[in-house]
Each structure stands twice: as structure tokens, then as C-alpha cells.
Design a protein around this motif. Structure first.
Motif, short mmCIF file in Angstrom:
data_model
loop_
_atom_site.label_atom_id
_atom_site.label_comp_id
_atom_site.label_asym_id
_atom_site.label_seq_id
_atom_site.Cartn_x
_atom_site.Cartn_y
_atom_site.Cartn_z
N THR A 83 -2.23 18.61 -24.49
CA THR A 83 -2.96 19.75 -25.06
C THR A 83 -4.32 19.94 -24.40
OG1 THR A 83 -1.90 19.40 -27.20
CG2 THR A 83 -3.89 20.75 -27.18
N LEU A 84 -5.05 18.85 -24.25
CA LEU A 84 -6.40 18.92 -23.67
C LEU A 84 -6.38 18.88 -22.15
CD1 LEU A 84 -8.35 16.52 -26.06
CD2 LEU A 84 -8.03 19.00 -26.26
N LYS A 85 -5.25 18.51 -21.56
CA LYS A 85 -5.11 18.42 -20.11
C LYS A 85 -6.09 17.42 -19.50
CE LYS A 85 -1.98 21.70 -20.11
NZ LYS A 85 -0.55 21.37 -19.92
N LEU A 86 -6.12 16.22 -20.06
CA LEU A 86 -6.99 15.18 -19.52
C LEU A 86 -6.41 13.80 -19.82
CD1 LEU A 86 -8.55 13.95 -22.22
CD2 LEU A 86 -9.95 15.98 -21.96
N GLU A 87 -6.93 12.79 -19.12
CA GLU A 87 -6.51 11.40 -19.31
C GLU A 87 -7.56 10.67 -20.14
OE1 GLU A 87 -4.21 10.44 -15.09
OE2 GLU A 87 -6.10 9.45 -15.58
N ALA A 88 -7.09 9.88 -21.06
CA ALA A 88 -7.96 8.96 -21.80
C ALA A 88 -7.50 7.55 -21.50
CB ALA A 88 -7.89 9.24 -23.30
N TYR A 89 -8.43 6.69 -21.18
CA TYR A 89 -8.02 5.31 -20.88
C TYR A 89 -8.97 4.32 -21.54
CZ TYR A 89 -11.53 5.94 -17.17
OH TYR A 89 -12.68 6.23 -16.47
N ARG A 90 -8.46 3.12 -21.78
CA ARG A 90 -9.23 2.07 -22.42
C ARG A 90 -8.95 0.74 -21.74
NH1 ARG A 90 -9.32 0.18 -28.84
NH2 ARG A 90 -11.27 -1.02 -28.68
N GLY A 106 -17.41 8.35 -19.64
CA GLY A 106 -16.98 7.12 -20.30
C GLY A 106 -18.14 6.39 -20.94
N PHE A 107 -17.83 5.37 -21.71
CA PHE A 107 -18.89 4.57 -22.33
C PHE A 107 -18.47 3.12 -22.45
CE2 PHE A 107 -16.27 5.97 -25.85
CZ PHE A 107 -16.23 4.89 -26.73
N VAL A 108 -19.47 2.26 -22.38
CA VAL A 108 -19.26 0.82 -22.48
C VAL A 108 -19.32 0.41 -23.94
CG1 VAL A 108 -20.14 -1.45 -21.84
CG2 VAL A 108 -20.28 0.46 -20.21
N GLU A 109 -18.26 -0.24 -24.41
CA GLU A 109 -18.23 -0.76 -25.78
C GLU A 109 -18.77 -2.17 -25.87
OE1 GLU A 109 -14.92 1.01 -28.57
OE2 GLU A 109 -13.98 0.04 -26.85
N ASN A 110 -18.53 -2.94 -24.80
CA ASN A 110 -18.98 -4.32 -24.81
C ASN A 110 -19.02 -4.85 -23.39
OD1 ASN A 110 -19.75 -6.77 -26.20
ND2 ASN A 110 -17.74 -7.59 -25.67
N GLY A 111 -19.98 -5.71 -23.09
CA GLY A 111 -20.09 -6.29 -21.76
C GLY A 111 -21.23 -5.69 -20.98
N GLU A 112 -21.47 -6.25 -19.81
CA GLU A 112 -22.56 -5.78 -18.96
C GLU A 112 -22.08 -5.75 -17.52
OE1 GLU A 112 -26.67 -7.81 -17.92
OE2 GLU A 112 -26.76 -6.90 -19.92
N ARG A 113 -22.34 -4.65 -16.84
CA ARG A 113 -21.89 -4.48 -15.46
C ARG A 113 -23.01 -3.94 -14.59
NH1 ARG A 113 -15.93 -3.73 -13.45
NH2 ARG A 113 -15.26 -5.70 -14.33
N GLN A 114 -22.92 -4.27 -13.30
CA GLN A 114 -23.80 -3.69 -12.30
C GLN A 114 -23.07 -2.52 -11.68
OE1 GLN A 114 -26.79 -5.11 -12.20
NE2 GLN A 114 -27.63 -3.53 -10.87
N TYR A 171 -14.22 -0.88 -22.25
CA TYR A 171 -14.67 0.43 -21.77
C TYR A 171 -13.66 1.50 -22.15
CZ TYR A 171 -15.69 4.08 -18.31
OH TYR A 171 -15.97 5.29 -17.69
N ARG A 172 -14.16 2.66 -22.55
CA ARG A 172 -13.32 3.82 -22.82
C ARG A 172 -13.77 4.97 -21.92
NH1 ARG A 172 -10.96 4.01 -28.43
NH2 ARG A 172 -11.45 2.05 -29.45
N GLY A 173 -12.82 5.76 -21.43
CA GLY A 173 -13.20 6.86 -20.55
C GLY A 173 -12.24 8.03 -20.61
N LEU A 174 -12.72 9.15 -20.07
CA LEU A 174 -11.92 10.36 -19.93
C LEU A 174 -11.96 10.80 -18.48
CD1 LEU A 174 -13.29 12.44 -22.98
CD2 LEU A 174 -11.24 10.99 -22.95
N ASN A 175 -10.82 11.14 -17.92
CA ASN A 175 -10.72 11.75 -16.60
C ASN A 175 -10.40 13.23 -16.79
OD1 ASN A 175 -11.09 9.23 -15.47
ND2 ASN A 175 -8.91 8.88 -15.12
N ILE A 176 -11.26 14.10 -16.26
CA ILE A 176 -11.09 15.54 -16.48
C ILE A 176 -11.04 16.24 -15.13
CG2 ILE A 176 -12.05 17.59 -17.59
CD1 ILE A 176 -13.58 15.76 -19.48
#
Length: 275
Positions: free
Chosen positions: A13-20, A39-47, A83-88
Motif C-alpha cells: 500500500t505504501l510502496k516502501l520497505e520496512a526493516y528491523r 531510520g532510527f537506532v533503538e539500542n547500541g552505538e555506532r560510528q 535498528y529500524r528503517g524505511l527504504n523509500i
């Protein structure tokens, strides 16, 4: 160490990918996408490295990548990443922009990393709705609210500027875009673009943020995604996208996308069966 969990859902419906991604330690090499990433970080730390700038991202960080923004990231400590994200896609984004603003013109994001409680609230809620298969009306409403906020706060013209050797660099890109399924040599790219090897490597990397070889890898992976989405087998996809063998293809695809090509293909096969 926590078990890694990788989940991708395509919302028709939205024509996008959601990934976790949960419990991830995998680094991602310098690359780019043809689509927008939110996307957004739920937990952890990255460079994170994006367009020549360095960021430390952690719980609550939101990333905003425009198409062709080169980026790489790796774990900052001994922990793992959730991490959760959307590809549009650009086509989907163009429709959203027109719905919200009435303008038929792509926008870009002015920042690569933000901390914004309002955007994060919309994004978390929307992501959960997609993953849980919530009603179309509610999902679309949440998506429009989130994008309206992003456009209002972080919009910039989608313009890459005029780089040095622009015509020659674009010719080099076109050669790789048109011939990605073949074995390509640097000499061929130089001959087609009219640049020496040293000039091509310096100018290309300065403008695109990646080397010509990494650009070609990314083109191949992006084309592979399209084929897998249509149900093409991983082994045939490997042959059609210029990889030497399926093992080589699987390794590269997993490095760039985060899941194996067979799993990615199955996501879209299941979607077709449900329709």
C-alpha cells in the motif's frame, strides 16, 4: 552474544520497505542507495560516516539518507545494534511530496543525522504498524504526518551541485550503468569518459563519495534487488548482474543489504502468494 534477527517487510500500500535489525554487529562498507533511507537506532552505538562527515549514533538517533548519499558504519563498542528503517524509492517519495506540498519535485534532507522526538514518535509508530500489518488508512496517515514534519524542518533542494569534471564523471557512471552485467576494466571506463586513471579516481571519488569500483558494486546490488523482487533465482541473478559466481554474489549482497539474497527473494514471494 545476542542472536541476530533481521526482518524486512514490503508494504504494498505504501510502496516502501520496512526493516528491523536486532543484535547486529556486522559493519557496512562505504556504499550508497538509489532510494531514501529514514531510520532510527533503538539500542547500541555506532560510528557512521556520511558524505565525508563522522557521526556517533546511539539510542534515539535518526538517520536521513538521500539517494546517492555515500555512507558506512561500524560498531562503536562491544555491544550490538538494534535498528529500524524505511527504504523509500524516488518514485514513492515524489508522490508523497506532491500529496503534501502540491509540488512535483523531489526534495532532499538537509541533515544526515538528527535527534527529533516528534519525528521519532511518528517513525516508531509507523514502523510498528507496517510490521504488524495494520490498516491502510492509519498507516498512510502516519506516513504523511511524519513526512510533513520532515519536509517542514529538514527540507533542502535535491541538487548535487556542479562538480569538477561533471560530464566526464557522468559518462563514467553511464558506462557502468549500461554494462554492469559485463566484466568491466578501469581502462574501459577511462577510455569512455576521456579521463586518465588518476584523474578519474580522484574526481570520481570526490564527487560520488565512493570509488568507481564501489559504484559498480552498488549498481550491481541495486539491480540484483530488483531481479530478486521479481522472483529471479539467486544463481541466475548472480549471472545477470556480473558477479563471478553465486558465492561471490551472496557475500556482497549480505554485506550491503544485511540479509542473504535467498531470504530477500522469499519476502516478495510470500507477498505474491498472499495477494
Amino acid at each position: 552474544m545476542r542472536k541476530e534477527v533481521r526482518t524486512i517487510v514490503y508494504d504494498e500500500t505504501l510502496k516502501l520497505e520496512a526493516y528491523r535489525f536486532e543484535g547486529i554487529v556486522q559493519p557496512f562498507p562505504n556504499h550508497f542507495h538509489e532510494y531514501y533511507v529514514i531510520g532510527f537506532v533503538e539500542n547500541g552505538e555506532r560510528q557512521l560516516s556520511c558524505k565525508g562527515k563522522e557521526y556517533t549514533i546511539s539510542n534515539g538517533s535518526i538517520i536521513l539518507f538521500n539517494p546517492n548519499d555515500n555512507h558506512a558504519c561500524s560498531q562503536h563498542d562491544d555491544g550490538t545494534l538494534d535498528y529500524r528503517g524505511l527504504n523509500i524509492s524516488k518514485a514513492t517519495m515524489l508522490n508523497l511530496i506532491e500529496e503534501i506540498t502540491g509540488k512535483h519535485k523531489l526534495f532532499g534532507f538537509s541533515k544526515s543525522v538528527i535527534v527529533d522526538e516528534e519525528v521519532c514518535c511518528y517513525l516508531k509508530s509507523l514502523h510498528e504498524m507496517i510490521m504488524n500489518g495494520e490498516t491502510d488508512f492509519e498507516k498512510k496517515e502516519q506516513l504523511l504526518l511524519m513526512m510533513s514534519t520532515l519536509f517542514q524542518k529538514y527540507e533542502q533542494p535535491f541538487d548535487e551541485g556542479i562538480p569538477e569534471c561533471r560530464q566526464e564523471i557522468e559518462k563514467a557512471c553511464k558506462f557502468m550503468d549500461d554494462n554492469f552485467s559485463d566484466r568491466i576494466y578501469l581502462d574501459q571506463i577511462c577510455k569512455y569518459s576521456g579521463l586518465s586513471k588518476s584523474t578519474l579516481l580522484r574526481a570520481f571519488t570526490r564527487e560520488k563519495g565512493v570509488t568507481p569500483y564501489r559504484y559498480l558494486e552498488t549498481v550491481r546490488i541495486n539491480e540484483a534487488k530488483k531481479m530478486l523482487e521479481k522472483g529471479v533465482s539467486p544463481i541466475e541473478t548472480a549471472m545477470l548482474t556480473g558477479f563471478s559466481d553465486q558465492s561471490h554474489f551472496t557475500n556482497y549482497f549480505t554485506r550491503f543489504i544485511g540479509i542473504a539474497p535467498s531470504i530477500y527473494r522469499d519476502i516478495f514471494a510470500q507477498k505474491d502468494e498472499e495477494e
